[in-house]
Design a protein around this motif. Structure first.
Motif, mmCIF file in Angstrom:
data_model
loop_
_atom_site.group_PDB
_atom_site.id
_atom_site.type_symbol
_atom_site.label_atom_id
_atom_site.label_comp_id
_atom_site.label_asym_id
_atom_site.label_seq_id
_atom_site.Cartn_x
_atom_site.Cartn_y
_atom_site.Cartn_z
ATOM 1 N N THR A 144 0.848 -1.193 0.000
ATOM 2 C CA THR A 144 0.000 0.000 0.000
ATOM 3 C C THR A 144 0.886 1.247 0.000
ATOM 4 N N GLY A 145 0.299 2.369 -0.338
ATOM 5 C CA GLY A 145 1.048 3.621 -0.351
ATOM 6 C C GLY A 145 1.514 3.976 -1.748
ATOM 7 N N THR A 146 2.222 5.107 -1.844
ATOM 8 C CA THR A 146 2.698 5.552 -3.142
ATOM 9 C C THR A 146 3.844 4.653 -3.605
ATOM 10 N N VAL A 147 4.084 4.660 -4.914
ATOM 11 C CA VAL A 147 5.168 3.834 -5.459
ATOM 12 C C VAL A 147 6.490 4.216 -4.810
ATOM 13 N N ARG A 148 6.688 5.520 -4.626
ATOM 14 C CA ARG A 148 7.922 5.988 -4.022
ATOM 15 C C ARG A 148 8.098 5.423 -2.606
ATOM 16 N N ALA A 149 7.012 5.462 -1.826
ATOM 17 C CA ALA A 149 7.087 4.950 -0.460
ATOM 18 C C ALA A 149 7.355 3.452 -0.467
ATOM 19 N N ARG A 150 6.721 2.745 -1.397
ATOM 20 C CA ARG A 150 6.915 1.302 -1.449
ATOM 21 C C ARG A 150 8.343 0.961 -1.851
ATOM 22 N N LEU A 151 8.868 1.733 -2.802
ATOM 23 C CA LEU A 151 10.259 1.499 -3.200
ATOM 24 C C LEU A 151 11.197 1.753 -2.030
ATOM 25 N N LYS A 152 10.906 2.833 -1.303
ATOM 26 C CA LYS A 152 11.760 3.167 -0.158
ATOM 27 C C LYS A 152 11.693 2.077 0.897
ATOM 28 N N ASN A 153 10.478 1.634 1.185
ATOM 29 C CA ASN A 153 10.327 0.550 2.157
ATOM 30 C C ASN A 153 11.055 -0.705 1.691
ATOM 31 N N GLY A 154 10.851 -1.030 0.433
ATOM 32 C CA GLY A 154 11.493 -2.223 -0.119
ATOM 33 C C GLY A 154 12.990 -2.155 0.036
ATOM 34 N N PHE A 155 13.551 -0.977 -0.250
ATOM 35 C CA PHE A 155 15.001 -0.883 -0.131
ATOM 36 C C PHE A 155 15.448 -0.983 1.324
ATOM 37 N N ALA A 156 14.658 -0.388 2.225
ATOM 38 C CA ALA A 156 15.029 -0.468 3.642
ATOM 39 C C ALA A 156 15.141 -1.929 4.068
ATOM 40 N N LEU A 157 14.261 -2.776 3.545
ATOM 41 C CA LEU A 157 14.285 -4.193 3.908
ATOM 42 C C LEU A 157 15.512 -4.888 3.325
ATOM 43 N N VAL A 158 15.825 -4.567 2.058
ATOM 44 C CA VAL A 158 17.014 -5.167 1.442
ATOM 45 C C VAL A 158 18.274 -4.716 2.187
ATOM 46 N N HIS A 159 18.280 -3.444 2.560
ATOM 47 C CA HIS A 159 19.430 -2.910 3.283
ATOM 48 C C HIS A 159 19.607 -3.634 4.619
ATOM 49 N N SER A 160 18.474 -3.890 5.258
ATOM 50 C CA SER A 160 18.506 -4.593 6.528
ATOM 51 C C SER A 160 19.060 -6.009 6.342
ATOM 52 N N LEU A 161 18.630 -6.664 5.277
ATOM 53 C CA LEU A 161 19.145 -8.008 4.973
ATOM 54 C C LEU A 161 20.655 -7.961 4.750
ATOM 55 N N LEU A 162 21.097 -6.956 3.999
ATOM 56 C CA LEU A 162 22.518 -6.837 3.680
ATOM 57 C C LEU A 162 23.346 -6.652 4.952
ATOM 58 N N THR A 163 22.888 -5.746 5.813
ATOM 59 C CA THR A 163 23.637 -5.469 7.036
ATOM 60 C C THR A 163 23.693 -6.711 7.919
ATOM 61 N N TRP A 164 22.543 -7.336 8.083
ATOM 62 C CA TRP A 164 22.473 -8.536 8.914
ATOM 63 C C TRP A 164 23.401 -9.610 8.363
ATOM 64 N N SER A 165 23.347 -9.806 7.064
ATOM 65 C CA SER A 165 24.109 -10.906 6.477
ATOM 66 C C SER A 165 25.605 -10.621 6.503
ATOM 67 N N LEU A 166 25.987 -9.371 6.272
ATOM 68 C CA LEU A 166 27.412 -9.048 6.336
ATOM 69 C C LEU A 166 27.924 -9.200 7.764
ATOM 70 N N GLU A 167 27.054 -8.859 8.712
ATOM 71 C CA GLU A 167 27.415 -9.013 10.113
ATOM 72 C C GLU A 167 27.703 -10.485 10.423
ATOM 73 N N ASP A 168 26.789 -11.353 9.995
ATOM 74 C CA ASP A 168 26.952 -12.774 10.267
ATOM 75 C C ASP A 168 28.049 -13.405 9.417
ATOM 76 N N GLY A 169 28.353 -12.754 8.285
ATOM 77 C CA GLY A 169 29.346 -13.307 7.378
ATOM 78 C C GLY A 169 30.723 -13.449 8.005
ATOM 79 N N ILE A 170 31.015 -12.600 8.989
ATOM 80 C CA ILE A 170 32.316 -12.689 9.647
ATOM 81 C C ILE A 170 32.463 -14.062 10.299
ATOM 82 N N GLN A 171 31.363 -14.561 10.864
ATOM 83 C CA GLN A 171 31.412 -15.904 11.453
ATOM 84 C C GLN A 171 31.656 -16.955 10.383
#
Lengths: 236, 295, 553
Positions: free
Chosen positions: B169-196
């Motif tokens: 729901t929401g504007t395309v811009r908001a959805r894109l922003k939300n979508g990226f926030a989630l991908v960014h979160s995945l990236l940070t989490w995974s890079l964090e765990d990658g050290i292990q």
């Protein structure tokens, strides 16, 4: 095969050079014979080989390998939240920023690896080397241009994002054109390129969107991990 | 399934895909390609009872038709004019050429939708890392991460939905922003765990010396025979194409689509090459049939 | 024979004024199973990592580590990699290959073994571990317990002499954890592999370990036979370490500690033997308000039928459950019974095929971020911001309420997390992250809190903090539902338990009575006291409340 050894280390440097030139000659022969697709695929392979060997020889640290693999895997799955708009996904953006932060070799690796790995899940085919080339080159260029106007200035980034969107699409079209068309005719080529235009434009605009809104945050994040992971390449 | 074509050594399988791709791209003859498509449909059916094909067929028909029509509409060269459309001649040559284009495209796609069923990811990575060990390891790690990250990303999407972050729901811009926030979160989490992950690799001695490679596949005499057969068929096909038998001559005069004389020989060779997996499967089916009857 | 020895080992991280390890000297004998315990930040993991040179932390080290009499860091690198194996906490992050077989071969490939040798060793080991059926599976299809077993197997194939384990069962469910520890015990006894293990959940491991070493502030506080260590901990300094002691010894020591003690019981059997020797008179009831007035129904699951896929397994088959306002419900049950799925349904994240979820009497069609706060097993999933401050403030911006700003400030001071505010959420430890995640609830207006495995991998001290925090929330009118494997936690803090089995709630009741009816699925203390001549209790707190030990035989 049983020993598990690989012919790269088994073949001497001169051997490799000779094989390369033989391959080159063959591709020219195929070009003359008008087997465009075979010729160009071979040429792509030949262009890749030195880069591939360079990376095989380079001393990437264990952490470096893990980091590049993670970047490519994240780029591969990054389309999931964006399924609602065709051809909009941050994979290209992630590849560009990887190049900017970690340099041209890493940018190339992340780009080529993203294509290879995505296709393991989406479908491997003769188009794989072309996608590897397209994304690999985008990553390489962003790494090469990281200290230039192109990446540092807002306008430059807009241009770079748009261009890389079209570049990716055009390379894929090139594969279609060369594979399918026996006689290369301008009208048909234009038609194929024209029909992919909206998709390429969407890709390019998405790149611009992500680059303008998120590059600062992304660069910051990757720099944080660059520090955390330590050096990626050991000196030989 | 644990029998038939896919149990051959991965090198044989890869050779088949390479040889067939080359054969399809050099034999530009509607008669050849039409039967190639038929054989490949059979291959798909043998492979998974046509499941993947059912998923793709609309796409094939659409793009096949598009490519088929594109040529006669844009290309007006040729001597045999069939009709005039919008004051433009539609020539026989262009129609045949369009058919060749469409058939080549569909044949390649039909061939490669079987690829993941025949050469699964571990066989592919085995082949790849045989030539490029470091790239092989990179790809192996990435392939291991993709399902993990997909699960993680889906979890993030669900959890963030509970927090009010919406992708629907929401504007395309908001959805894109939300979508990226989630991908960014995945990236940070995974890079964090990658050290292990890197630590676990180092702890198991990665990087100490030249790695060896575990090879789960053994090259049997039948594999060598299969490679020989495929290579031989490919060589003959290339020869045939070079003689001009696998290519429909358009200029100066279009030759008949129907085959004549020596062309039949090369047609059979080409079809045998494309149909190699089907032949192996049929042979195996027959063996099972007789084995069951005897016991 | 001494295998590993540290002599006055001191280690300081860069930019830290104080060393984390201070002049540690101890020896590890061949074939021993040693457990290292201690509070978070005591230097346990640092010590373990210093034994593994490939991943040793950067910093300044003085003193010596000797391996078979020679300095560890001058050991041949290949020998060191082969003979000292290490297993980490998270089973997922250690795996690098996409198939089990490739994962098993990974370490051997690094040592350059040839295929024939590898094939033979994998065959032997698959037989010993009984993991034949897993060999060709993709890694992501394995359960957490299977993943950790694969990690163990992959290391054993390199033929280590010593195994280092950093909280290897913290991320596993209790059944898988038991299996894993059983396997470690076997490896230790049947192959004589020396094991050094960092762990804070001691209940299962103490009965099988040879020595327990307790670290605090970088120094060895206690070391020796586990029973002796437990006794000296209790006698010398009751407070700081008693949280780490397992339930049965704590029960024993509480009622017995002051007298000349027989051996401390570690297992249920030993506990029951001890119980026989005491006589207990029930205390007068102090009128615990267990039967607190329950509010109206807050959330309700009616006739839920749910499965993820049409062809898939049916998770819920006509499930009914009513949760009243102000309750603290613990959903328990084995793996795969759908505890997490039920939470997701109650959060509005999944829609049932049949039946409905009612929230305040209205059908719940989508998540209600203002009202319902859902916390997944891994609290990392909650954080998309780059600092803790942003994560907390992001919540505030929506609320627009000065009262809440005030409250948040107080909470930050109360939990002493001021210094965490500018850190990245993922840089926090598990306990800190959990605390911050709960702070967001405290500062929001959420009425229903859904927590999936809130205590997984948590240090006992932090676990107690979180338990009390939840109790505090409950008092303030927040309804809490947790899905948990942690029986001890459910017994200690929840007000009601519901057990899932076969797609429905099979048993549900007030926590104190719930466990008393169970045979297998109950706390260790309950297993010690049920069907005995003493009043049946489930937790130490309950025993403290109800028991008065009159004489010991």
């Amino acid at each position: 095969m049983e020993s598990g050894g690989n012919f790269i280390s088994a073949t001497s440097h001169y051997g490799k050079v000779i094989i390369w030139w033989l391959g080159f000659a063959l591709s020219i022969f195929l070009l003359i014979e008008e087997h465009y697709i075979l010729s160009t695929t071979l040429l792509i392979g030949l262009a890749f080989l030195p880069l591939f060997f360079h990376i095989e020889r380079s001393q990437i640290t264990t952490r470096g390998i893990v980091m590049l693999a993670i970047l490519a895997a994240v780029a591969s799955v990054s389309r999931i939240p964006f399924a609602f708009i065709p051809n909009v996904q941050p994979a290209t953006f992630i590849i560009i920023i990887s190049g900017v932060v970690f340099g041209k070799e890493s940018g190339f690796i992340v780009g080529a690896l993203t294509a290879l790995v995505s296709n393991i899940f989406l479908g491997q085919g003769p188009w794989t080397p072309w996608q590897m080339l397209a994304w690999g080159v985008i990553g390489f260029c962003s790494g090469r241009l990281k200290n230039t106007w192109f990446i540092k200035k807002r306008f430059g980034r807009i241009v770079f994002g748009l261009l890389s969107g079209f570049f990716f699409g055009w390379i894929m079209n090139l594969w279609v054109v060369l594979t399918v068309l026996q006689e290369l005719q301008l009208a048909q080529i234009l038609f194929i390129y024209g029909s992919s235009f909206p998709f390429d434009l969407a890709h390019g605009l998405a790149n611009i969107f992500f680059l303008l809104l998120f590059s600062k945050r992304m660069v910051k994040t990757l720099n944080r991990f660059k520090k955390k992971y330590g050096i990626l390449y050991r000196e030989n | 399934m644990n029998h038939g074509f896919r149990t051959l050594h991965p090198v044989v399988l890869l050779t088949y895909y390479l040889a067939t791709t080359i054969a399809i791209t050099i034999n530009r003859h509607p008669f050849f390609l039409f039967f190639t498509v038929l054989v490949l449909i059979l291959f798909n059916w043998v492979c998974d009872r046509g499941k993947t094909m059912k998923w793709w067929w609309r796409f094939f028909v659409l793009f096949g038709l598009l490519l088929f029509l594109l040529n006669p509409l844009l290309n007006h060269r040729g001597q045999h004019v069939l009709i005039y459309l919008f004051n433009q001649p539609i020539t026989m040559e262009a129609v045949v050429q369009g058919a060749i284009n469409a058939l080549t495209f569909v044949a390649l796609l039909l061939l490669f939708i079987t690829f993941p069923r025949i050469i699964d990811s571990s066989k592919f990575l085995f082949l790849f890392s045989g030539v490029f060990p470091k790239w092989g390891l990179l790809a192996m790690l990435s392939v291991r991460f993709v399902p993990l990250f997909r699960i993680r990303l889906e979890e993030i999407i669900a959890v963030q939905r509970a927090r009010g972050i919406s992708l629907t729901t929401g504007t395309v811009r908001a959805r894109l922003k939300n979508g990226f926030a989630l991908v960014h979160s995945l990236l940070t989490w995974s890079l964090e765990d990658g050290i292990q992950t890197a630590d676990s690799m180092a702890a198991r001695g990665y990087g100490l010396k030249q790695r060896s490679r575990y090879n789960p596949y053994r090259l049997h005499p039948s594999d060598i025979f299969a490679i020989g057969t495929i290579a031989g068929l490919l060589a003959l096909t290339i020869f045939g194409s070079w003689l001009g038998d696998g290519v429909l001559t358009m200029t100066p005069v279009i030759e008949p689509v129907y085959l004549t004389g020596r062309e039949w020989t090369f047609f059979i060779i080409h079809t045998l090459l494309v149909g190699f997996p089907v032949i192996v499967e049929i042979k195996e089916e027959a063996q099972w049939f007789y084995w069951k009857q005897k016991n | 024979m001494v295998l590993l020895e540290t002599k006055k080992l001191t280690f300081t991280y860069p930019d830290e004024p104080e060393p984390v390890l201070k002049e540690l000297s101890f020896t590890v004998n061949q074939g021993e199973l040693i457990v290292i315990a201690g509070p978070t930040g005591s230097g346990k993991s640092t010590l373990l990592r210093l034994f593994k040179q490939e991943i040793a932390p950067f910093g300044k080290m003085t003193g010596d580590i000797l391996y078979e009499g020679t300095p560890l860091y001058s050991l041949d690198k290949e020998k060191a990699a082969r003979e000292i194996g290490m297993i980490f906490q998270d089973p997922e992050n250690q795996l690098v290959m996409d198939r089990v077989l490739n994962e098993l071969a990974f370490g051997m490939e690094n040592l350059g073994m040839d295929t024939v040798t590898m094939r033979k060793k994998v065959a032997e080991l698959a037989h010993y571990f009984g993991i034949h059926s897993l060999l060709n599976k993709p890694i992501h299809e394995l359960s957490g317990g299977q993943k950790q077993l694969v990690n163990l197997a992959s290391i054993l194939l390199m033929e280590p002499k010593i195994l280092l384990l950093d909280e290897p069962t913290a991320q596993l469910d209790p059944v898988a954890a038991k299996d894993f520890l059983h396997m470690l015990d076997l490896i230790n006894k049947e192959f004589g592999i020396t094991i050094i293990m960092v762990e804070h959940h001691l209940d299962e491991i103490l009965p099988i370990c040879d020595r327990l070493l307790v670290l605090s502030d970088g120094k060895i506080s206690f070391v020796g036979n586990p029973r002796e260590v437990i006794e000296s901990i209790w006698q010398r300094e009751k407070e700081p370490f008693s949280h780490y002691l397992p339930q049965i010894p704590r029960l024993f020591l509480h009622f017995h500690g002051h007298e000349t003690t027989p051996q401390v019981p570690l297992t249920v059997r030993e506990g029951r033997d001890w119980i026989k020797k005491i006589s207990v008179r029930p205390k007068e009831h102090e009128g615990e308000d267990t039967n607190k007035q329950m509010g109206p129904s807050l959330v309700e699951a009616r006739n839920i039928v749910f499965q993820y896929e049409k062809e898939g397994e049916r998770i819920f088959d006509h499930l009914d459950l009513v949760i009243r306002e102000g309750e603290f419900l613990a959903i328990v049950g084995a793996n795969g019974t759908g505890k997490s799925t039920l939470l997701k349904l109650l959060a509005g994240l999944e829609t049932p095929q049949k039946g409905k979820i009612l929230y305040r009497g209205r059908k719940l069609a989508q998540p209600q971020p203002q009202e319902i706060y859902y916390m997944p097993q891994n609290p990392k999933l909650l954080f998309t911001q780059d600092t803790v401050r942003e994560a907390l403030e992001n919540n505030l911006r929506k609320e627009q309420n000065t009262g809440i700003v005030q409250r948040l400030q107080e909470l930050i001071d109360f939990f002493r997390i001021k210094e965490l505010l500018d850190r990245h959420p993922f840089d926090l430890s598990g306990g800190e992250l959990q605390t911050v995640a709960l702070l967001i609830v405290l500062s929001s207006e959420a009425k229903l809190l859904l927590l999936d495995e809130p205590t997984k991998g948590m240090d006992p001290v932090i676990k107690e903090k979180v338990g009390n925090l939840l109790k505090h929330l409950q008092k303030n009118g927040v309804t809490i539902i947790i899905a948990t494997h942690d029986i001890e936690f459910a017994a200690a803090y929840s007000s009601r338990c519901a057990m899932l089995f076969h797609g429905a709630v099979t048993a549900s009741g007030e926590t104190s009575s719930f466990f008393k009816g169970n045979t297998f699925y109950t706390t260790a203390i309950n297993r010690v006291t049920r069907n005995s001549h003493v009043p049946e209790v489930t937790t130490l707190e309950e025993a403290k409340r109800l028991w008065k030990v009159v004489e010991t035989l």
